[in-house]
Design an enzyme around this catalytic site. Structure first.
Site, PDB file in Angstrom:
ATOM      1  N   SER A  56       0.591  -1.054  -0.122  1.00 35.00           N
ATOM      2  CA  SER A  56      -0.309   0.094  -0.107  1.00 35.00           C
ATOM      3  C   SER A  56       0.910   0.780   0.147  1.00 35.00           C
ATOM      4  CB  SER A  56      -0.988  -0.116   0.998  1.00 35.00           C
ATOM      5  OG  SER A  56      -0.416   0.326   2.475  1.00 35.00           O
ATOM      6  N   LYS A  93       0.971   4.998   6.919  1.00 33.91           N
ATOM      7  CA  LYS A  93      -0.604   6.164   6.313  1.00 33.91           C
ATOM      8  C   LYS A  93       0.423   7.221   6.136  1.00 33.91           C
ATOM      9  CE  LYS A  93      -3.494   3.077   5.032  1.00 33.91           C
ATOM     10  NZ  LYS A  93      -3.384   2.192   5.396  1.00 33.91           N
TER      11      LYS A  93
END
Lengths: 151, 421
Positions: A56, A93
């Site tokens: 990701s 993230k």
């Protein structure tokens, strides 16, 4: 006369090279050699390591199996890579703060849409990512039990 | 100038260490077990609410565990040790003086430099910093004596309204007395169950009662220890901070076995393993030892013996040789041994070498052994403990502590660091 020679030879291995005449001119300048820790770890007592799973964050050059260095002493800011806790999960993230009051957690891979953190969410910043360790050659094996050898 | 102290007490420390890394455990009832997974060593607030208690044997609460899906973990001592060091290092930044580390999860700080109006705020900063940087929640009590900081911590634990931090310095005497009146005398630091019973029998029920009890009576019935406690409740500091900076005089390695050991063979393996660990630590601090003691424990039996080595050494095979000699001399057939330990003493710096009188000591030999040990330590540091070990330590080690549910050592082993997506 065998004994004394061997004694002196061993003293040499203990103290570094011993010169017969003047001491080495470098001796006064002896300093600790470089240590990667000094570069990567600013706050040892609040620094933790984690291993990355999944793709990701490949847009931020963080690949599966990389090790990230996470400092919990730093305050998160817009655009920082963070380890965040959302409910019962930790996630890696990019933090995006959109004024006035919206917070997004963004993956660096178009396959994963950004996540908006709602007011009601149980959310906190666990730590700020400061470095990525990415191996270019497969690293040495880490023995854990199976690699034991009796001597 | 009066001193001002802060006591920082980690909340359910073992459990908090687990929750710091496994965030899925956050609001769940969690138990951490003692050595060998036998009893409850620590429990989360949620588990306390379900009626679990510290010290209860695991087998007695199987039903309750299943009924509430309680998370049960073996103790992960290396993780707790590391997290404790991190907490203490963070605390050290809040005081210009050395800390007194009371135990793995609490420390006293000298905060005399903080002004009266900032004291409570300072306590909150301490708590917030430790929480953010380690994930470990704490309770902070601030006062002018150790006993009063303990009182503050007890009160802060009992009353959520204080939000984990309570300063009871610079407040009116009546206000302090009202707080002391709400604390049972058995909850006062240093008052054990026997003294508490004695005090209650004489109508002294609360910390406030103790503070104003007849001083002569206290000294006769509770000795000088009770007298000190009483003075400390009055704000007279009798117990100074004692930073523990004493260098270690000996190295001890001991463990309870996973099960009782009857055979000499297994006992030897265990003692050889503890010796190897102790020797490793000896070398890591650049020292040598010239005295080794071994003790063996079985129900109702405790034996120990000491040997002086021929010359100071940190060479594992030599130390194992002495240790096993002792084991063989102590071993009694038919006993069920529960625990054993090794103690290295008469420790000196490695550089101070002393040849023995009869010439069996050879410097060359000494350095050869040193290089071998260096290689072993280096390999074990690189690839993890026990990558290389000595045959005497045994290979299966069936006697080892049972730790079937231990969590990863997140800060200790590269193979066990947290995975993140």
């Amino acid at each position: 006369m065998n004994e004394p020679t061997s004694v002196f030879r061993n003293v040499q291995t203990l103290m570094g090279p011993v010169y017969a005449g003047f001491p080495s001119p470098t001796e006064d300048y002896a300093e600790k050699s470089l240590d990667l820790d000094d570069l990567v770890v600013s706050h040892p007592v609040s620094t933790y390591y984690m291993r990355v799973v999944g793709d990701s964050m490949i847009g931020a050059c963080i690949y599966p199996n990389d090790v990230i260095v996470v400092d919990r002493a730093l305050t998160a800011a817009n655009n920082r890579l963070v380890v965040a806790r959302l409910g019962e999960q930790l996630t890696l993230k990019r933090l995006q703060i959109v004024k006035p009051k919206r917070i997004f957690l963004k993956s660096e891979n178009p396959a994963y849409p950004p996540l908006e953190v709602k007011r009601s969410d149980d959310f906190e910043i666990w730590g700020v990512v400061t470095w990525v360790v990415h191996a270019l050659v497969s690293s040495r094996p880490h023995g854990d039990g199976d690699g034991r050898a009796a001597i | 100038m009066n001193v001002m102290l802060a006591l920082v007490d980690c909340t359910s420390f073992y459990v908090s260490c687990e929750k710091a890394f496994n965030v899925a455990l956050r609001e769940k009832p969690v138990l951490v077990l003692t050595n060998n997974d036998a009893c409850i060593a620590a429990l989360s607030r949620e588990a306390k609410a379900l009626g679990f208690q510290r010290g209860t044997p695991l087998f007695q609460c199987r039903d309750l565990i299943e009924q509430h899906q309680v998370v049960v973990l073996s103790s992960n001592y290396s993780l707790y040790h590391d997290m404790s060091a991190r907490v203490m290092a963070n605390l050290a930044a809040f005081t210009p003086h050395p800390l007194e580390v009371g135990s793995i999860d609490e420390a006293f700080l000298d905060v005399t430099h903080v002004t009266a109006e900032n004291l409570a705020v300072y306590g909150r900063q301490i708590r917030a910093t430790v929480l953010q940087r380690t994930g470990i929640p704490t309770v902070v009590g601030l006062a002018s004596t150790k006993t009063l900081t303990k009182v503050a911590v007890e009160l802060a634990k009992a009353r959520p309204a204080y939000r984990h931090v309570l300063a009871i310095a610079y407040i009116a005497e009546e206000e302090l007395d009202a707080l002391l009146a709400s604390l049972g005398v058995h909850e006062v630091w240093g008052i054990g169950p026997r003294y508490a019973a004695c005090l209650q029998a004489h109508g002294i029920y609360t910390a406030r009662d103790l503070k104003y009890a007849d001083q002569r009576w206290i000294r006769t019935h509770l000795t000088v220890v009770g007298h000190r406690t009483q003075l400390e409740l009055h704000g007279v500091a009798c117990l100074p901070l004692e930073p523990n900076v004493k260098p270690r005089k000996g190295i001890m390695r001991s463990r309870t076995f996973g099960r009782a050991i009857e055979s000499l063979n297994e006992l030897e393996e265990a003692v050889a393993t503890y010796t190897a660990r102790a020797a490793e630590q000896l070398r890591s601090q650049g020292s040598v030892a010239s005295c080794i003691s071994v003790f063996l424990q079985a129900p109702q039996y405790a034996h120990e013996a000491t040997r002086t080595t021929l010359f100071p050494t940190a060479f594992t095979p030599d130390l194992i040789h002495y240790a096993l000699e002792i084991v063989r001399s102590l071993y009694q057939h038919g006993l069920c041994y529960r625990k054993a330990g090794v103690f290295l003493s008469k420790i000196t710096r490695q550089e101070v070498l002393q040849a023995d009188l009869f010439g069996t000591f050879s410097l060359e030999d000494h350095h050869k052994k040193g290089r071998l040990m260096q290689a072993v330590d280096w390999v074990n540091k690189l690839w993890g403990t026990d990558t290389l070990f000595f045959g005497a330590q045994g290979i299966t080690r069936a006697w080892q502590m049972k730790q079937l549910r231990r969590s990863p050592r997140y800060t200790i082993r590269w193979q066990e660091i947290l995975q993140i997506t």
